[in-house]
Design a protein around this motif. Structure first.
Motif, PDB file in Angstrom:
ATOM      1  N   VAL A 642     -39.293  27.291 -60.352  1.00  0.00           N
ATOM      2  CA  VAL A 642     -38.291  27.222 -61.291  1.00  0.00           C
ATOM      3  C   VAL A 642     -36.999  28.008 -60.746  1.00  0.00           C
ATOM      4  O   VAL A 642     -35.991  27.826 -61.032  1.00  0.00           O
ATOM      5  CB  VAL A 642     -38.718  27.623 -62.632  1.00  0.00           C
ATOM      6  N   GLU A 643     -37.409  29.014 -59.895  1.00  0.00           N
ATOM      7  CA  GLU A 643     -36.173  29.892 -59.277  1.00  0.00           C
ATOM      8  C   GLU A 643     -36.593  30.380 -57.921  1.00  0.00           C
ATOM      9  O   GLU A 643     -37.684  30.616 -57.668  1.00  0.00           O
ATOM     10  CB  GLU A 643     -35.983  30.812 -59.986  1.00  0.00           C
ATOM     11  N   SER A 644     -35.625  30.464 -56.960  1.00  0.00           N
ATOM     12  CA  SER A 644     -35.968  30.718 -55.530  1.00  0.00           C
ATOM     13  C   SER A 644     -34.781  31.303 -54.835  1.00  0.00           C
ATOM     14  O   SER A 644     -33.835  30.882 -55.132  1.00  0.00           O
ATOM     15  CB  SER A 644     -36.474  29.423 -54.822  1.00  0.00           C
ATOM     16  N   SER A 645     -35.006  32.235 -53.978  1.00  0.00           N
ATOM     17  CA  SER A 645     -33.962  32.983 -53.290  1.00  0.00           C
ATOM     18  C   SER A 645     -33.926  32.177 -51.851  1.00  0.00           C
ATOM     19  O   SER A 645     -33.173  32.748 -51.024  1.00  0.00           O
ATOM     20  CB  SER A 645     -34.438  34.471 -53.138  1.00  0.00           C
ATOM     21  N   ILE A 646     -34.589  31.189 -51.710  1.00  0.00           N
ATOM     22  CA  ILE A 646     -34.717  30.647 -50.376  1.00  0.00           C
ATOM     23  C   ILE A 646     -33.316  29.820 -50.311  1.00  0.00           C
ATOM     24  O   ILE A 646     -32.769  29.072 -51.164  1.00  0.00           O
ATOM     25  CB  ILE A 646     -35.635  29.607 -50.214  1.00  0.00           C
ATOM     26  N   ASP A 647     -32.633  30.011 -48.984  1.00  0.00           N
ATOM     27  CA  ASP A 647     -31.405  29.208 -48.881  1.00  0.00           C
ATOM     28  C   ASP A 647     -31.634  27.883 -47.898  1.00  0.00           C
ATOM     29  O   ASP A 647     -32.157  28.273 -46.751  1.00  0.00           O
ATOM     30  CB  ASP A 647     -30.440  30.026 -47.795  1.00  0.00           C
ATOM     31  N   PRO A 648     -31.696  26.873 -48.476  1.00  0.00           N
ATOM     32  CA  PRO A 648     -31.993  25.399 -47.894  1.00  0.00           C
ATOM     33  C   PRO A 648     -31.626  25.230 -46.646  1.00  0.00           C
ATOM     34  O   PRO A 648     -31.977  24.757 -45.604  1.00  0.00           O
ATOM     35  CB  PRO A 648     -31.420  24.423 -48.761  1.00  0.00           C
ATOM     36  N   ALA A 649     -30.346  25.819 -46.482  1.00  0.00           N
ATOM     37  CA  ALA A 649     -29.453  25.605 -45.097  1.00  0.00           C
ATOM     38  C   ALA A 649     -29.969  26.538 -43.915  1.00  0.00           C
ATOM     39  O   ALA A 649     -29.724  26.141 -42.587  1.00  0.00           O
ATOM     40  CB  ALA A 649     -27.867  25.440 -44.934  1.00  0.00           C
ATOM     41  N   ARG A 650     -30.355  27.475 -44.269  1.00  0.00           N
ATOM     42  CA  ARG A 650     -30.831  28.783 -43.417  1.00  0.00           C
ATOM     43  C   ARG A 650     -32.048  28.451 -42.316  1.00  0.00           C
ATOM     44  O   ARG A 650     -32.816  27.952 -42.818  1.00  0.00           O
ATOM     45  CB  ARG A 650     -30.836  30.264 -43.955  1.00  0.00           C
ATOM     46  N   GLU A 651     -32.039  29.045 -41.230  1.00  0.00           N
ATOM     47  CA  GLU A 651     -33.130  28.841 -40.475  1.00  0.00           C
ATOM     48  C   GLU A 651     -33.764  30.215 -40.420  1.00  0.00           C
ATOM     49  O   GLU A 651     -33.278  31.323 -40.133  1.00  0.00           O
ATOM     50  CB  GLU A 651     -32.885  28.521 -38.981  1.00  0.00           C
ATOM     51  N   TYR A 652     -35.355  30.077 -40.811  1.00  0.00           N
ATOM     52  CA  TYR A 652     -36.114  31.359 -41.158  1.00  0.00           C
ATOM     53  C   TYR A 652     -37.071  31.400 -39.809  1.00  0.00           C
ATOM     54  O   TYR A 652     -37.689  30.671 -39.506  1.00  0.00           O
ATOM     55  CB  TYR A 652     -36.738  31.228 -42.460  1.00  0.00           C
ATOM     56  N   LEU A 653     -37.291  32.717 -39.440  1.00  0.00           N
ATOM     57  CA  LEU A 653     -38.296  32.981 -38.500  1.00  0.00           C
ATOM     58  C   LEU A 653     -39.422  33.627 -39.397  1.00  0.00           C
ATOM     59  O   LEU A 653     -39.318  34.684 -40.160  1.00  0.00           O
ATOM     60  CB  LEU A 653     -37.838  34.039 -37.256  1.00  0.00           C
ATOM     61  N   VAL A 654     -40.488  32.878 -39.383  1.00  0.00           N
ATOM     62  CA  VAL A 654     -41.557  33.264 -40.231  1.00  0.00           C
ATOM     63  C   VAL A 654     -42.530  33.830 -39.739  1.00  0.00           C
ATOM     64  O   VAL A 654     -43.192  33.065 -38.636  1.00  0.00           O
ATOM     65  CB  VAL A 654     -41.972  32.137 -41.306  1.00  0.00           C
ATOM     66  N   ALA A 655     -43.312  34.880 -39.796  1.00  0.00           N
ATOM     67  CA  ALA A 655     -44.538  35.560 -39.274  1.00  0.00           C
ATOM     68  C   ALA A 655     -45.746  35.025 -40.021  1.00  0.00           C
ATOM     69  O   ALA A 655     -45.582  34.787 -41.308  1.00  0.00           O
ATOM     70  CB  ALA A 655     -44.399  36.844 -39.252  1.00  0.00           C
ATOM     71  N   THR A 656     -46.726  34.588 -39.496  1.00  0.00           N
ATOM     72  CA  THR A 656     -47.979  34.367 -40.187  1.00  0.00           C
ATOM     73  C   THR A 656     -49.255  34.659 -39.340  1.00  0.00           C
ATOM     74  O   THR A 656     -49.084  35.639 -38.378  1.00  0.00           O
ATOM     75  CB  THR A 656     -48.160  32.827 -40.538  1.00  0.00           C
ATOM     76  N   THR A 657     -50.452  34.255 -39.631  1.00  0.00           N
ATOM     77  CA  THR A 657     -51.655  34.484 -39.081  1.00  0.00           C
ATOM     78  C   THR A 657     -52.191  33.406 -38.289  1.00  0.00           C
ATOM     79  O   THR A 657     -51.940  32.157 -38.480  1.00  0.00           O
ATOM     80  CB  THR A 657     -52.689  35.151 -39.714  1.00  0.00           C
ATOM     81  N   ASP A 658     -52.686  33.704 -37.161  1.00  0.00           N
ATOM     82  CA  ASP A 658     -53.491  32.441 -36.378  1.00  0.00           C
ATOM     83  C   ASP A 658     -54.503  31.615 -37.195  1.00  0.00           C
ATOM     84  O   ASP A 658     -54.810  30.479 -37.207  1.00  0.00           O
ATOM     85  CB  ASP A 658     -54.214  32.871 -35.204  1.00  0.00           C
TER      86      ASP A 658
END
Length: 708
Positions: A642-658
């Motif tokens: 219902v609410e988010s700070s994500i910018d739809p047009a921005r490219e994100y570098l995302v860290a995660t795990t194997d």
């Protein structure tokens, strides 16, 4: 020829302490010998600790092939390692795409590895064949979740599996399948399927050729809540798996216990007149089918880690083609079986002691006791003159002598002449008669070997170690003469011991070692925690947004300078309590993972999160670098952001795990291309505490509320 007994995916590894005298059927004392052991190496030391256990030893063309790894913890891919007998060195020959190697088999003159649990998807199971040109992988067994054993029957290859079929979109049934190949594993055809039901897991544990017939041995288990199990069996329960106990199904085929195939039809036969059979492990010896039985009611699959539970019994039976008889041989558990020409060797646990038992006629038995201090024997091999013993701790010992046992007074003091050790953490530093107490690089693997040589010399080789204690193996040293200690080929100490029992070794800023005498013993050793930071707050679970998960995500984002981080909530095993934080706390926090990164547009990141909140609890994630709020609907698939700070047009570098990368499709509905950043989560955590020292406040990036 060598046959094997193994409970796949059930590792029996707790060593207990015992009695000495074994009695035969009529009470006569059996001849016993104590083995003198010396380690030839620790081949899997650089792998994660859970992979160290030596599941299998197999001599093939003057090479000792080694099986190791854990298909429950998932420690693969797994290297094929052998010990070159002639040149006395370990060689890495190949890598299998399976979580472990539990078994090597010789099929039609070829060395073969059944793949117990592929690191790839479930569409196919693997076998690996050693050819004249090297190892060949055949990923050809349809739906082969677990490939347990192969055998040759009427010039065809047959394989025992744990497999599955899907019924509709959300229903899956696990059954035991027998598949046949007429072209040495290139193609397979399903020729037998076990019974199955919605509550149980059925598997084919073993299959074997005997007197021109194929004998097949299935087993089954089911997940049960504690309240579903009669109270009288609660005492024997062990650990849960996904909040359930894995309970063997007794007599899964009803009154019959074996499936027989004569190349024309499959038959259910009753060879054994013993009730409540849970598992049968077969092998052939002297033209007889020998069967090791596990029987009892409500036996916890995982309780076998600790030995034989009180509600279980074991029997050894012999079938000559017409009748079955119980052999007058008592044991708690059989850990391994080796057949060499006319000699049968069993690795058994009996009254808390481990023995290698030898017979040529199934009537007269010779017992070779493995010293009590050896860390849980798991596998054996015999080269005609010496035994090899693979252990849970990772050492492979070779027998260098025996002595006849007349009393038990010295058994607890018997030490291996040589051993290898490895540890990342202080709590794992003690190995037999020495202990690592200081690391040059904390949190990194430290390795060492210790050996008693001739002329009262103790030789030690170290790597990444700044301090250690040597607890003098008094049974191997002449206390009347000076003891010389060499560390990394340099003489560090030479003196008489007097009444001292310990050599305390420390290395300063220079290259020389300082050695002092002490009174410590291995039995009284207590490790010192290495404090790396502290937290001002408790980090624990808070509904579906545990603060500890948010902290770990923050660390990953910081470690690789990413814009955001996403980690699986199920990957966090525990929280952190307010106060000091030690290395052990960090290593226990989560599963061993490495950091990966990927790039994604904000609109796709939003879609991934919207998909994730609709999944089961064990697939939910924790985040850093952005936030959102979602509504919990009455039906999970209707949850919505219902609410988010994500910018739809921005490219994100995302860290995660194997771990998450391998399961992207189930967590987020699609796969992404990721880059390996070559840093472990543990390394990132240690660097974070080195930089910041203290956790003061954590805010979760996910909020939720229930729909009214």
């Amino acid at each position: 020829m060598k046959n094997r007994y193994l409970f796949f995916l059930v590792t029996l590894f707790i060593f207990l302490s015992p009695i000495i005298v074994l009695k035969g059927e009529e009470g006569e004392t059996k001849t016993q010998y104590l083995l003198k052991l010396s380690s030839i190496g620790f081949p899997a030391a650089e792998k994660m600790k859970e992979a160290w256990g030596i599941n299998e030893l197999r001599l093939f063309k003057d090479k000792l092939y080694i099986g190791y790894g854990d298909a429950v913890v998932n420690t693969g891919p797994t290297d094929v390692i052998y010990f070159d007998i002639k040149n006395q060195k370990f060689v890495r020959e190949f890598t299998v795409d399976d979580e472990a190697i539990y078994r090597y088999q010789v099929i039609d003159g070829k060395l073969v590895i059944p793949g117990p649990d592929a690191t790839e998807d479930w569409k196919f199971g693997n076998i690996y064949i050693l050819t004249e040109k090297g190892w060949v992988k055949k990923r050809t067994i349809p739906n082969g979740l677990h490939i347990n054993q192969l055998t040759l029957f009427e010039n065809k290859w047959y394989v025992a599996t744990g497999t599955y079929f899907e019924f509709g979109e959300d229903e899956m049934f696990a059954f035991g399948g027998i598949l046949c190949s007429e072209d040495e594993g290139n193609t397979w055809k399903l020729v037998y399927a076990s019974p199955t039901d919605a509550q149980s897991v059925f598997r084919i544990g073993s299959l074997i050729t005997f007197r021109d017939r194929l004998y097949v041995f299935p087993y089954a288990f089911s997940g049960m809540k504690k309240e579903e199990i009669p109270e009288e069996y609660h005492y024997y329960l062990s650990d849960t798996y996904e909040n359930q106990y894995l309970i063997y199904t007794e007599d899964p085929l009803g009154l019959t216990d074996v499936i027989l195939f004569d190349e024309k039809k499959w038959q259910y036969v009753d060879l054994i007149q013993i009730p409540n059979i849970c598992y049968i492990s077969p092998f052939t010896f002297k033209d007889k089918l020998i069967m090791s039985l596990l029987t009892g009611k409500y036996i916890d699959y995982l309780s076998l880690k600790k030995g034989l539970p009180g509600n279980a019994s074991t029997f050894l039976l012999s079938f000559n083609g017409e009748a079955t008889e119980i052999l007058p041989f008592e044991y708690d558990l059989i850990r391994d079986i080796v057949i060499k020409k006319d000699k049968l060797l069993l690795l058994i646990l009996k009254d808390y002691d481990y023995f290698i038992v030898e017979t040529q006629d199934l009537e007269n038995w010779k017992y070779y006791m493995i010293p009590r201090g050896i860390r849980t024997p798991k596998s054996i091999e015999f080269d005609g003159s010496s035994f090899y013993v693979g252990t849970e701790g990772g050492n492979i010992f070779k027998s260098i002598g025996t002595k006849e046992l007349t009393d038990s007074s010295s058994l607890d003091n018997e030490k291996p002449l040589k051993f290898f050790g490895a540890a990342e953490l202080p709590r794992d530093g003690k190995w037999y008669w020495a202990a690592i107490t200081g690391w040059r690089k904390w949190g990194k693997l430290a390795r060492f070997s210790c050996e008693v040589r001739k002329k009262n010399v103790i030789n030690v080789v170290t790597e990444n170690i700044t301090s250690l204690s040597i607890y003098i193996p008094l049974t191997e040293i002449d206390k009347r003469k000076p003891v010389e200690l060499k560390i990394n080929n340099e003489k560090a100490f030479k003196d008489t011991l007097g009444g001292f029992t310990e050599l305390i070794c420390t290395k300063g800023n220079g290259i020389s070692w300082n050695v002092e005498k002490g009174m410590g013993t291995a039995e009284r050793f207590h490790y010192q925690r290495k404090i790396i930071g502290n937290t001002k707050i408790d980090l624990a679970g808070e509904e579906d947004a545990p603060s500890i998960g948010s902290f770990v995500a923050d660390v990953l984002k910081w470690a690789v300078s990413a814009d955001a981080a996403i980690i699986p909530q199920s990957g966090i095993k525990r929280g952190l309590k307010k106060g000091d934080i030690a290395l052990e706390d960090i290593f226990d926090l989560h599963h061993r993972n490495t950091i990966r990164t990927f790039r994604v547009k904000g609109a796709e990141l939003y879609r991934m999160m919207d998909f994730n909140i609709k999944q089961n609890e064990n697939r939910l994630c924790q985040i850093s670098g952005f936030n959102f709020t979602y509504r919990i609907a009455n039906e999970q698939e209707k949850n919505s952001i219902v609410e988010s700070s994500i910018d739809p047009a921005r490219e994100y570098l995302v860290a995660t795990t194997d771990y998450l990368v391998r399961r992207m499709e189930s967590f987020f509905g699609d796969e992404v291309n990721c880059e390996n950043r070559n840093i472990s989560v543990n390394e990132a955590m240690m660097e974070w505490f080195k930089e910041f020292g203290t956790i003061t406040q954590i805010e979760s990036g996910i909020k939720r509320f229930k729909q009214r």
